[in-house]
Design an enzyme around this catalytic site. Structure first.
Site, mmCIF file in Angstrom:
data_model
loop_
_atom_site.group_PDB
_atom_site.id
_atom_site.type_symbol
_atom_site.label_atom_id
_atom_site.label_comp_id
_atom_site.label_asym_id
_atom_site.label_seq_id
_atom_site.Cartn_x
_atom_site.Cartn_y
_atom_site.Cartn_z
ATOM 1 N N HIS A 104 0.847 -1.187 0.000
ATOM 2 C CA HIS A 104 0.000 0.000 0.000
ATOM 3 C C HIS A 104 0.885 1.240 0.000
ATOM 4 O O HIS A 104 2.029 1.198 0.432
ATOM 5 C CB HIS A 104 -0.964 0.006 1.193
ATOM 6 N N HIS A 106 0.851 5.400 1.020
ATOM 7 C CA HIS A 106 0.215 6.505 1.730
ATOM 8 C C HIS A 106 0.326 7.775 0.902
ATOM 9 O O HIS A 106 1.403 8.077 0.377
ATOM 10 C CB HIS A 106 0.916 6.763 3.074
#
Length: 142
Positions: A104, A106
């Site tokens: 992932h 940010h």
């Protein structure tokens, strides 16, 4: 030696619909959601649907999709919140700061003179606030 992917991680559960999230957008290969423990107004995440622990074991095609979506999301979040800049962060393995072992990225709008809150320091954000922030970002997606 790389540790195997664990499909019980929170992002895998979100992708399967087992845990709710505040989606900004969803595509065939990835989803963008609001971070439930934001470090700044508009803190969001890009999460590929293909299982991989992080950048170190991800397929190049997945990484291409992720970086394009990340750039698109960063531009929209910067505009939505009239931010002075945007931090884009991605962590790999525990020693590299990773705490959820599903790839992932940010995307964090930044403001001059305002420090980031430590992750999780103020608990989970109000879902209504996250929904409004997601809508603000959606309005700026091109």
């Amino acid at each position: 030696m790389m540790t195997q992917y664990d499909d019980t991680n929170i992002f895998a559960k979100i992708l399967r619909g087992e845990i709710p999230s505040t989606k900004i957008f969803e595509a065939d290969k990835l989803v963008a959601i609001m971070d439930v423990m934001p470090q700044s107004k508009g803190h969001c995440l890009v999460i590929p649907k293909t299982p991989s622990r992080n950048l170190l074991d991800a397929d190049d095609a997945v990484l291409q999709d992720v970086i394009v979506a990340t750039a698109r999301l960063a531009r929209a979040a910067k505009q939505a919140f009239e931010a002075d800049g945007v931090s884009v962060m991605q962590f790999n393995e525990a020693a590299g700061g990773q705490s959820v072992f599903h790839l992932h990225v940010h995307v964090i709008p930044r403001f001059e003179g305002v420090e980031l809150r430590p992750h999780g320091s103020s608990g989970m954000a109000d879902p209504a606030v996250l929904a409004e922030q997601a809508e603000q970002i959606r309005r700026h997606l091109a």
